[in-house]
Design an enzyme around this catalytic site. Sequence first.
Site, PDB file in Angstrom:
ATOM      1  N   TRP A  40       0.818  -1.217   0.000  1.00 41.47           N
ATOM      2  CA  TRP A  40       0.000   0.000   0.000  1.00 41.47           C
ATOM      3  C   TRP A  40       0.849   1.263   0.000  1.00 41.47           C
ATOM      4  CZ3 TRP A  40      -5.025   1.615  -0.097  1.00 41.47           C
ATOM      5  CH2 TRP A  40      -5.301   2.878   0.418  1.00 41.47           C
ATOM      6  N   MET A  41       0.388   2.278  -0.756  1.00 42.93           N
ATOM      7  CA  MET A  41       0.917   3.623  -0.569  1.00 42.93           C
ATOM      8  C   MET A  41      -0.229   4.616  -0.639  1.00 42.93           C
ATOM      9  SD  MET A  41       2.704   5.146  -4.082  1.00 42.93           S
ATOM     10  CE  MET A  41       3.269   6.616  -3.248  1.00 42.93           C
ATOM     11  N   ASN A  42      -0.088   5.733   0.069  1.00 46.47           N
ATOM     12  CA  ASN A  42      -0.964   6.869  -0.217  1.00 46.47           C
ATOM     13  C   ASN A  42      -0.147   8.167  -0.262  1.00 46.47           C
ATOM     14  OD1 ASN A  42      -1.447   5.918   2.654  1.00 46.47           O
ATOM     15  ND2 ASN A  42      -2.537   7.839   2.839  1.00 46.47           N
ATOM     16  N   ASP A  43      -0.375   9.118   0.644  1.00 48.36           N
ATOM     17  CA  ASP A  43       0.186  10.463   0.452  1.00 48.36           C
ATOM     18  C   ASP A  43       1.699  10.514   0.213  1.00 48.36           C
ATOM     19  OD1 ASP A  43      -2.350  10.821   1.475  1.00 48.36           O
ATOM     20  OD2 ASP A  43      -1.729  12.090   3.144  1.00 48.36           O
ATOM     21  N   TRP A 102       1.966   9.517  10.261  1.00 47.67           N
ATOM     22  CA  TRP A 102       1.167  10.075   9.174  1.00 47.67           C
ATOM     23  C   TRP A 102       1.911  11.207   8.468  1.00 47.67           C
ATOM     24  CZ3 TRP A 102      -4.447  10.263  11.649  1.00 47.67           C
ATOM     25  CH2 TRP A 102      -4.855   8.947  11.902  1.00 47.67           C
ATOM     26  N   SER A 103       1.180  11.861   7.552  1.00 44.82           N
ATOM     27  CA  SER A 103       1.838  12.779   6.614  1.00 44.82           C
ATOM     28  C   SER A 103       2.535  13.970   7.260  1.00 44.82           C
ATOM     29  CB  SER A 103       0.823  13.286   5.597  1.00 44.82           C
ATOM     30  OG  SER A 103       0.519  12.232   4.729  1.00 44.82           O
ATOM     31  N   ARG A 167      -3.639  17.585  11.718  1.00 43.42           N
ATOM     32  CA  ARG A 167      -2.574  16.814  11.061  1.00 43.42           C
ATOM     33  C   ARG A 167      -1.945  17.515   9.853  1.00 43.42           C
ATOM     34  NH1 ARG A 167      -7.428  13.847  10.631  1.00 43.42           N
ATOM     35  NH2 ARG A 167      -8.361  13.849   8.573  1.00 43.42           N
ATOM     36  N   ASP A 168      -0.884  16.854   9.359  1.00 46.85           N
ATOM     37  CA  ASP A 168      -0.229  17.181   8.090  1.00 46.85           C
ATOM     38  C   ASP A 168       0.513  18.534   8.086  1.00 46.85           C
ATOM     39  OD1 ASP A 168      -1.619  14.873   7.395  1.00 46.85           O
ATOM     40  OD2 ASP A 168      -3.231  15.955   6.371  1.00 46.85           O
ATOM     41  N   GLU A 222      -7.105  18.749   4.950  1.00 48.51           N
ATOM     42  CA  GLU A 222      -5.956  17.849   5.070  1.00 48.51           C
ATOM     43  C   GLU A 222      -4.826  18.419   4.210  1.00 48.51           C
ATOM     44  OE1 GLU A 222      -8.090  14.000   3.971  1.00 48.51           O
ATOM     45  OE2 GLU A 222      -7.011  13.471   5.812  1.00 48.51           O
TER      46      GLU A 222
END
Length: 325
Positions: A40-43, A102-103, A167-168, A222
Amino acid sequence: MKGSVFWTFLLHIILFIHGNKAKASQPYRTSYHFQPPKNWMNDPNGPMYYKGVYHLFYQCNPFAAVTGNISWAHSISYNLIDWMHLDNAINPTEPYDINGCWSGSATILPGVKKPVILYTGDNFEHHQVQNLAVPKNMSDPLLREWVKSGRNPVMTPGNGIDPKMYRDPTTAWQGSDKIWRVIIGSQINGHGTAILYKSKDFVKWTRSKDPLHSSNKTGMWECPDFYPVSSRGKKGVDSSFKGGDTKQVLKASFGDHDYYVIGNYDSKMDHYSADVDFMDSIVQLRYDYGMFYASKSFYDSDKKRRILWGWVTEADSKSDDINKG
Ligand SMILES: *[C@@H]1O[C@H](CO)[C@@H](O)[C@H](O)[C@H]1NC(C)=O
Ligand SMILES: *[C@@H]1O[C@H](CO)[C@@H](O)[C@H](O)[C@H]1NC(C)=O
Ligand SMILES: CC(=O)N[C@H]1CO[C@H](CO)[C@@H](O)[C@@H]1O
């Protein structure tokens, strides 16, 4: 057919068959766009250009093709096309990030010319907090290993901030007062908000009374991004650029899209005003009108350009994802 031509011809046929076999086993694997070796990958996270090397970190699950155990994977490139995959840079190991790293973003501190990372940790009680990580060995040209600050978390939710909507962190920028600023995506009283923090040393951060910007026409923001663009010429500029003749872009990710506004930023007052604000016109400015989310930009000091990375999601089922690995 001359001998050498024949052998070249045969070689091409063999390469063609081989290439097609490889493609047939993974028909949807990208050949140009960045994709991790598996899982899996996302941001995209903390992209930067540092001493001749492009770094791309990204949200990954090291163990499966579905989301979970979110960590920071790390790849490097010399041309943004051919990539070398390194070991993960940041893994969930501490109480302040045990439910996921997280990001976040990278900032290259001038003077010492040292890159640092701010990222969101999902902590032991599933509260979101902001953490700092630095390279372990500045002599390693690929910056393979990262260490988390002993002062983590460096920012925690408080005073009206929902700990699940916090976040982020962006790349930080420095005002003419030498003080660092960073924004965090949030939702306060139902409004998409960029919470502003300031710091002299990158470790001790103080929340400003007012957010940098907010919108009563959107929900949670986000992956905010905030950077100057030159209004003369086509060259990109660094996030801390103070040369005048710039407009300032604020991007926020919400409703499955990356929306942006263009405006003016007064770094003395920390006041941002958008020319046309989010959702204030019939046509909204988006980076892309297809599937594209959670983007993050960085200044490429080699080619004097700003580069934007975004996440394009596949539209197939979870079971297909698992089958494809
Ligand atoms: C730091 O990196 C350099 C260059 O890769 C390497 O020679 C050196 O052994 C590393 N030092 C440590 C303590 O890992
Ligand atoms: C939303 O914000 C704008 C700008 O600050 C303000 O003029 C407007 O009254 C607000 N609307 C609501 C419904 O709060
Ligand atoms: C190998 C590993 O750490 N796997 C963990 C991934 O996340 C799930 C759910 O959060 C855990 O149950 C696993 O132990």
